[in-house]
Design an enzyme around this catalytic site. Sequence first.
Site, PDB file in Angstrom:
ATOM      1  CD  GLU A  23      -2.312  -1.293   2.867  1.00  0.00           C
ATOM      2  OE1 GLU A  23      -2.036  -0.423   3.711  1.00  0.00           O
ATOM      3  OE2 GLU A  23      -3.012  -2.286   3.117  1.00  0.00           O
ATOM      4  CE  LYS A  55       5.245   5.127   7.042  1.00  0.00           C
ATOM      5  NZ  LYS A  55       4.854   6.432   7.538  1.00  0.00           N
ATOM      6  CG  ASP A  76       3.987  12.397   5.061  1.00  0.00           C
ATOM      7  OD1 ASP A  76       3.896  12.124   6.272  1.00  0.00           O
ATOM      8  OD2 ASP A  76       4.914  13.060   4.575  1.00  0.00           O
ATOM      9  CE1 TYR A  93      -4.357  -4.421  11.266  1.00  0.00           C
ATOM     10  CE2 TYR A  93      -4.340  -2.789  13.037  1.00  0.00           C
ATOM     11  CZ  TYR A  93      -4.161  -4.094  12.599  1.00  0.00           C
ATOM     12  OH  TYR A  93      -3.774  -5.058  13.493  1.00  0.00           O
ATOM     13  CE  LYS A 122       9.997   7.312   6.807  1.00  0.00           C
ATOM     14  NZ  LYS A 122       9.087   8.117   7.467  1.00  0.00           N
ATOM     15  CB  CYS A 163      23.077  40.861  16.318  1.00  0.00           C
ATOM     16  SG  CYS A 163      21.955  41.335  14.989  1.00  0.00           S
ATOM     17  CB  CYS A 201      22.524  45.669  15.844  1.00  0.00           C
ATOM     18  SG  CYS A 201      22.033  44.419  17.026  1.00  0.00           S
ATOM     19  CB  CYS A 252      19.534  39.941  17.779  1.00  0.00           C
ATOM     20  SG  CYS A 252      19.911  41.670  18.122  1.00  0.00           S
ATOM     21  CB  CYS A 270      18.382  44.874  15.925  1.00  0.00           C
ATOM     22  SG  CYS A 270      19.042  43.668  14.784  1.00  0.00           S
TER      23      CYS A 270
HETATM   24  S1  IVH Z   1      -0.549   0.160   8.965  1.00  0.00           S
HETATM   25  C1  IVH Z   1      -0.732  -2.111  12.897  1.00  0.00           C
HETATM   26  N1  IVH Z   1      -0.715   1.255   6.547  1.00  0.00           N
HETATM   27  O1  IVH Z   1       2.439   5.268   9.106  1.00  0.00           O
HETATM   28  C2  IVH Z   1      -0.814  -1.374  11.595  1.00  0.00           C
HETATM   29  N2  IVH Z   1       0.091   2.612   8.335  1.00  0.00           N
HETATM   30  O2  IVH Z   1       5.064   5.130  10.323  1.00  0.00           O
HETATM   31  C3  IVH Z   1      -0.252  -0.023  11.674  1.00  0.00           C
HETATM   32  N3  IVH Z   1       0.569   4.932   7.681  1.00  0.00           N
HETATM   33  O3  IVH Z   1       1.302   4.717  12.377  1.00  0.00           O
HETATM   34  C4  IVH Z   1      -0.349   0.883  10.543  1.00  0.00           C
HETATM   35  N4  IVH Z   1       0.013   4.731   5.564  1.00  0.00           N
HETATM   36  O4  IVH Z   1      -0.046   6.346  10.824  1.00  0.00           O
HETATM   37  C5  IVH Z   1      -0.374   1.441   7.848  1.00  0.00           C
HETATM   38  N5  IVH Z   1      -0.968   2.088   4.386  1.00  0.00           N
HETATM   39  C6  IVH Z   1      -0.629   2.271   5.664  1.00  0.00           C
HETATM   40  C7  IVH Z   1      -0.177   3.524   6.152  1.00  0.00           C
HETATM   41  C8  IVH Z   1       0.181   3.641   7.495  1.00  0.00           C
HETATM   42  C9  IVH Z   1       0.445   5.557   6.503  1.00  0.00           C
HETATM   43  C10 IVH Z   1       1.070   5.578   8.919  1.00  0.00           C
HETATM   44  C11 IVH Z   1       0.386   5.157  10.203  1.00  0.00           C
HETATM   45  C12 IVH Z   1       1.475   4.516  11.018  1.00  0.00           C
HETATM   46  C13 IVH Z   1       2.689   5.197  10.484  1.00  0.00           C
HETATM   47  C14 IVH Z   1       3.955   4.426  10.789  1.00  0.00           C
END
Ligand code: IVH
Length: 668
Positions: free
Chosen positions: A113, A115, A117, A226, A312, A406, A409, A424, A430
């Site tokens: 999936e 992630k 942000d 989830y 990441k 600074c 000044c 400062c 200033c």
């Molecule tokens: S699963 C037990 N799926 O990333 C399952 N988290 O860095 C826990 N997040 O705390 C989370 N996209 O806030 C899951 N597709 C995704 C996500 C996701 C973003 C966030 C979530 C988690 C954090 C961890």
Amino acid sequence: MSEQAIKDRIAFLREVIDRENHRYYVLNDPEIDDREYDRLISELKKLEDEHPEFYDPASPTLRVGSDITASFEQRRHRYPMLSLSNTYNTEELLEFDARCRRESGTEPQYVCELKFDGTAISLTYEKGILTQALTRGDGTVGDDVTANVRTIRSIPLKLHGDGYPDFFEMRGEIIMPHASFDRLNREREEIGEQPFANPRNAAAGTLKQQSSQVVAGRGLDSYLYYIVGDGLDFTSHFDAMTRCREWGFKVSEHMRRFNSIEEVIEYINHWDTERKRLPYDTDGMVIKVDDIALQRRMGFTAKAPKWAVAYKFKAERAATRLLSIDYQVGRTGAVTPVANLEPVRLAGTTVKRASLHNADQIAILDIRLGDTVYVEKGGEIIPKVVGVELSSRGSESRPLVYIDRCPVCGTPLVRPEGEARHYCPNSDGCRPQQVGKIIHFVSRGAMDIDGLGEEIIEMLYDEDLIRDYADLYDLTRSQIASLDRMGERSADNIVNAVERSKQTPLGKLLFALGIRFVGATTAVKIADAFGSVDALAAASYDELMAVDEVGDKIAESITAFFASPHNRYLIERLRKAGVRMTAEKREVVSDALAGKTIVISGTFSRHSREEYKAMIEAHGGKNGSSISKNTSWVLAGDNMGPAKLKKAEQLGIEIIDEERFLEIIGGE
Ligand code: IVH
């Protein structure tokens, strides 16, 4: 390293991490990125493991941060809200795969999936109805932001179809799409509020707004990923999410199921470039074991599931030379080091300058002049220096010595305890501070004096015609007209605009004064609470704290502002010039609540919280933000938090319900 050096390093790391936790969880304004943060934590953990003699129960490695806000009710999560362990490269993903295969004995299937942000949310559904929304908080206890979450259109208030469990929690992310983010920041800049650094902060900040009307207008969105509950009978995560989609949840269409980690890696590589086209931010991918029986066997660590990892993405970065450092002084005197770089292409633009944040950041990274440094464009708008290529450093290189005076000044800089930045202190002498304060004073959202742009203010300053904002009211037409490229007509317009500004509403005047931490919205609340500059100047710390949105930082700042003889002198001159120092008359219905400070808690059935707040003011009362000895009554609805109840009882404060309240003001 010597014993002393290790001790010092541990102390340094603890301090930096603590401060960053506060910036991240409380201020919503992190200064270092996740990877750097992870690196600091793991360095500290390693040192602590190797040197148990420096154990400290308050070390940041022994707790997780919290986003709890005093003004929301806190509730316990029925199931803890965990985080994910991070991976940064293919090797780490292969290790994850190896662990999963060992546990399953076969080739497990994975769900991959995006992630998202944003900021995590837990939604409770009872018999298909959304009954509660909690933020992550510290993972065990979170803030009840149900009213705010109800305004988010993509979150179903009532589930579709049937077959859903009677009781379950849906977990996901609240995000702010780029379009909403750009609009919000444009609006904030127009009214003189600090723009949000990135959509994640904007989403988290919005969810913590006191007014759900404000939340509703900000264009938040959600993705759910989830489901948890007792006795759920799903056998596959993918199938569970597909069902959730049928019940009305927004489950990403980019979720995929794969038969091997190689396919997962291919999909990740695809999104590494594709993500730039998405209308919202992602900072990686999440890989989950699909088979729920296998998930159960693998279980959890204290912080994260063992059956899932985050991958990441690398932020786009470029290497270039650090030519010099400028130290900029802002309106508040805060010093910001800015790197001048050899121009380099990065993510479609040429970068010549990048943020260095503060002296600590420079010390952590050991950045030196002439170094080859890495610059990154993360979620932030301004690129930042994130690291140094040590291998290309010459032997003549010396550690950078941070300025102690600074740059404008020459006043010795100070660094307040607990703050990362130097200041400062010469605020009244200033140039950038004086000019900055005047620019702020005339800006939209403050006194809104048209025609007085930054350039003109700088010219007036450099011609010695103004030193502070009170001087604006002594300016004559001929003085302005004498400036370069300034005609009689424009001079007239400016004089007229200055004249008109004398009628500016009190809230805007208070904002314009430039009291630290008092933003446009807080200024209006303060104006409503006190009604005049004089009443505010005379207010005690406790009276200030009783105002909605005022915490100890703001209360202290206001007290310090009015304690300064220079500020009092400026205010006297504004008054003499005819600037209005009192609020316009508010519509007062009665004085039934005169002298009463009332704190609202819980949810109500007859009117909204906002309506009750307005009623309190219309009947001469004050809205308090938290229960203290100055509280007269607590107006309690359903679900008043147990902590608040206890506090009110301890202080012997009378609790009234909405019926009684309406009776007192004679309304309905
Ligand atoms: S699963 C037990 N799926 O990333 C399952 N988290 O860095 C826990 N997040 O705390 C989370 N996209 O806030 C899951 N597709 C995704 C996500 C996701 C973003 C966030 C979530 C988690 C954090 C961890």
